[in-house]
Design an enzyme around this catalytic site. Structure first.
Site, PDB file in Angstrom:
ATOM      1  N   SER A  10     -13.996  -9.872  30.506  1.00 51.63           N
ATOM      2  CA  SER A  10     -13.067  -8.960  29.873  1.00 51.63           C
ATOM      3  C   SER A  10     -11.760  -8.883  30.671  1.00 51.63           C
ATOM      4  O   SER A  10     -11.093  -9.900  30.857  1.00 51.63           O
ATOM      5  CB  SER A  10     -13.718  -7.578  29.712  1.00 51.63           C
ATOM      6  OG  SER A  10     -12.945  -6.740  28.899  1.00 51.63           O
ATOM      7  N   ASP A  27     -16.634 -11.216  19.042  1.00 47.08           N
ATOM      8  CA  ASP A  27     -16.037 -10.258  19.975  1.00 47.08           C
ATOM      9  C   ASP A  27     -15.039  -9.396  19.217  1.00 47.08           C
ATOM     10  O   ASP A  27     -14.046  -9.895  18.696  1.00 47.08           O
ATOM     11  CB  ASP A  27     -15.350 -11.032  21.110  1.00 47.08           C
ATOM     12  CG  ASP A  27     -14.736 -10.116  22.153  1.00 47.08           C
ATOM     13  OD1 ASP A  27     -14.772  -8.881  21.984  1.00 47.08           O
ATOM     14  OD2 ASP A  27     -14.216 -10.646  23.158  1.00 47.08           O
ATOM     15  N   HIS A  56     -18.772  -9.076  22.692  1.00 50.21           N
ATOM     16  CA  HIS A  56     -17.917  -9.055  23.879  1.00 50.21           C
ATOM     17  C   HIS A  56     -18.702  -8.997  25.181  1.00 50.21           C
ATOM     18  O   HIS A  56     -18.396  -9.719  26.132  1.00 50.21           O
ATOM     19  CB  HIS A  56     -16.977  -7.846  23.799  1.00 50.21           C
ATOM     20  CG  HIS A  56     -15.992  -7.759  24.915  1.00 50.21           C
ATOM     21  ND1 HIS A  56     -14.915  -8.622  25.036  1.00 50.21           N
ATOM     22  CD2 HIS A  56     -15.909  -6.906  25.985  1.00 50.21           C
ATOM     23  CE1 HIS A  56     -14.219  -8.310  26.119  1.00 50.21           C
ATOM     24  NE2 HIS A  56     -14.799  -7.277  26.711  1.00 50.21           N
TER      25      HIS A  56
END
Length: 364
Positions: free
Chosen positions: A185, A277, A310
Site C-alpha cells: 500500500s 483492489d 488490497h
C-alpha cells in the site's frame, strides 16, 4: 455400553461441501474464518503480539451450525497454534537516530539477506510479516513510521527510511549487498520512491504489493498526506457506506509529471497486484511503459490475481473485504473497502509468498 465411533477428517483429501469454503482446501479452515455473526462491523483479524501464538479452536458440532456456538456442546474439539516466530528467532527493539522499529534475526551464524519491511498508511508497528520472514532466513526490520497514538501531524522526512535501510544493511549478520525493500500500500509508494531517487539506498530487489507510483514526489510525508486529504472529498461510498478510493488512482493521468519516475529504478522489481483492489490500485500498464522507455522493462515482474483485493498478507490470513480504518492526520474513522473474494484472495496470499530469494541469494 454404547459403541464409540471415530471419524477422521483429512483436510488435504476431504472436500467441504458448504460453509465458508467449498472443495478440498488444506488451510481453508483458517483463511475462510469470518467474524462471529452479530460482531461489530469492520473487524479485521491481525496478530499484533508475535511473541505468543494465535490459538485456534476447531470444533465439530452435530448438524450444520452457523451461530450460537458457545451455547452448544461440540462432539470434538482440537486446539492448534499458529506461531509467527520460529524457534531461535531473535526480536530486537530498535530506537536509533530517529528510527523506531523491530529487527528480527534468524537463528544460525549467518550472514543472511536483509529486508526493510514497510506497511501502509494505517500506522503503528506491524511485526508479523517480518517475524515470518526471519523464520524463513531473512533479517527483517518492521519499521514504524506513522505513530497512531498522537494528534500531531506526521512531519517525517524520507531520510528516516534511508537511515532504517542503513541499520539493516550494516548489521553484522546481514549480507550488505543483498538487502531488499518490501512494501504494501503506502509502503509500496515509499519503496518505489526510495529505489528511484535515494542516493544512499541501493536495494538488491523490491517487492511491492498493491500500491501506486502516483502521489507527488515530496521529501516530507506530511505534504503527501495534505495531497491525500485534498482528494478525500472526491472519494465515493458504496451502498453499504464503505469508502472506495480506487477511482482516485486509476487511470493515471497521461499528462501527470509528478509520479515516481519508474525508469530510474535499477534493481529487480516484483509488483503483486490484486485486480479487485478497491483502495490504492496499481497502474501496471503505466509502470511498464515507463520502464520500457528507459530500457529496464526486463527488471519488472508483475503478478496479477483476479478476484484478489488490497490487503494481500502472509498466507492463510483471513480475507478482509472491508474494515475500520483511521485516516491520519485528523484521525477520521471510516469503513474502508479493500475488495477481493475469499478464495481468489487466499490464492493471491499463498502464491507470491515464496519470497524472491533467488534474486537475493544469486551471485551478483
Amino acid at each position: 455400553m454404547p459403541k464409540q465411533m471415530l471419524f477422521l477428517v483429512a483436510v488435504t483429501e476431504d472436500a467441504s461441501v458448504g460453509g465458508t469454503y467449498e472443495g478440498t482446501e488444506p488451510m481453508g479452515l483458517l483463511w475462510s474464518m469470518q467474524p462471529v455473526p452479530g460482531s461489530r462491523t469492520g473487524l479485521r483479524l491481525r496478530k499484533m503480539n508475535v511473541l505468543t501464538p494465535m490459538v485456534v479452536h476447531i470444533s465439530v458440532f452435530s448438524g450444520h451450525v452457523t451461530e450460537g456456538f458457545s451455547k452448544q456442546s461440540p462432539l470434538a474439539t482440537v486446539v492448534i497454534e499458529r506461531w509467527y516466530l520460529a524457534p531461535g528467532v531473535r526480536r530486537i527493539d530498535i530506537r536509533e537516530d530517529g528510527v523506531k522499529g523491530t529487527l528480527f534475526i534468524p537463528p544460525g551464524p549467518g550472514p543472511f539477506p536483509g529486508v526493510l519491511d514497510l506497511w501502509g498508511g494505517g500506522g503503528g508497528l506491524v511485526e508479523y510479516r517480518s517475524g515470518l520472514l526471519a523464520s524463513h532466513g531473512f533479517v527483517s526490520m518492521a519499521l514504524e513510521y506513522f505513530i497512531v497514538d498522537t494528534n500531531r501531524p506526521p512531519t517525517l522526512h524520507f531520510k528516516i527510511f534511508e537511515e532504517a535501510f542503513r541499520i539493516v544493511q550494516e548489521h553484522p549478520l546481514v549480507m550488505k549487498d543483498k538487502v531488499a525493500l518490501y512494501g504494501l500500500s503506502f509502503g509500496t509508494y515509499v519503496t518505489l520512491r526510495l529505489a528511484a531517487y535515494s542516493k544512499s539506498v541501493s536495494p538488491r530487489c523490491c517487492v511491492c504489493i498493491n500500491g501506486s507510483h502516483d502521489p507527488p514526489v515530496h521529501n516530507l510525508l506530511y505534504k503527501l498526506f495534505v495531497h491525500v486529504m485534498h482528494t478525500q472529498n472526491e472519494t465515493r461510498s458504496d451502498q453499504e457506506g464503505q469508502v472506495v478510493r480506487r477511482d482516485l488512482i486509476l487511470p493515471i493521468p497521461i499528462e501527470s509529471k509528478e509520479t515516481v519516475d519508474m525508469g530510474r529504478i535499477e534493481c529487480p522489481l516484483m509488483m503483486v497486484i490484486g485486480d479487485d483492489d478497491q483502495n490504492w490500485s496499481t497502474s501496471a500498464e503505466d509502470m511498464t511503459q515507463m520502464m520500457r522507455a528507459a530500457g529496464s522493462e526486463h527488471l519488472l515482474t508483475i503478478l496479477r490475481y483476479p478476484g484478489a483485493g488490497h490487503l494481500i498478507e502472509p498466507p492463510y490470513t483471513p480475507h478482509t473485504r472491508a474494515s475500520i480504518f483511521v485516516m491520519p492526520p485528523k484521525r477520521d474513522k471510516m469503513i474502508m473497502l479493500w475488495g477481493g473474494s475469499p478464495k481468489p484472495h487466499a490464492d493471491a496470499q499463498e502464491d507470491p509468498w515464496v519470497f524472491p530469494a533467488t534474486t537475493l541469494l544469486e551471485p551478483q
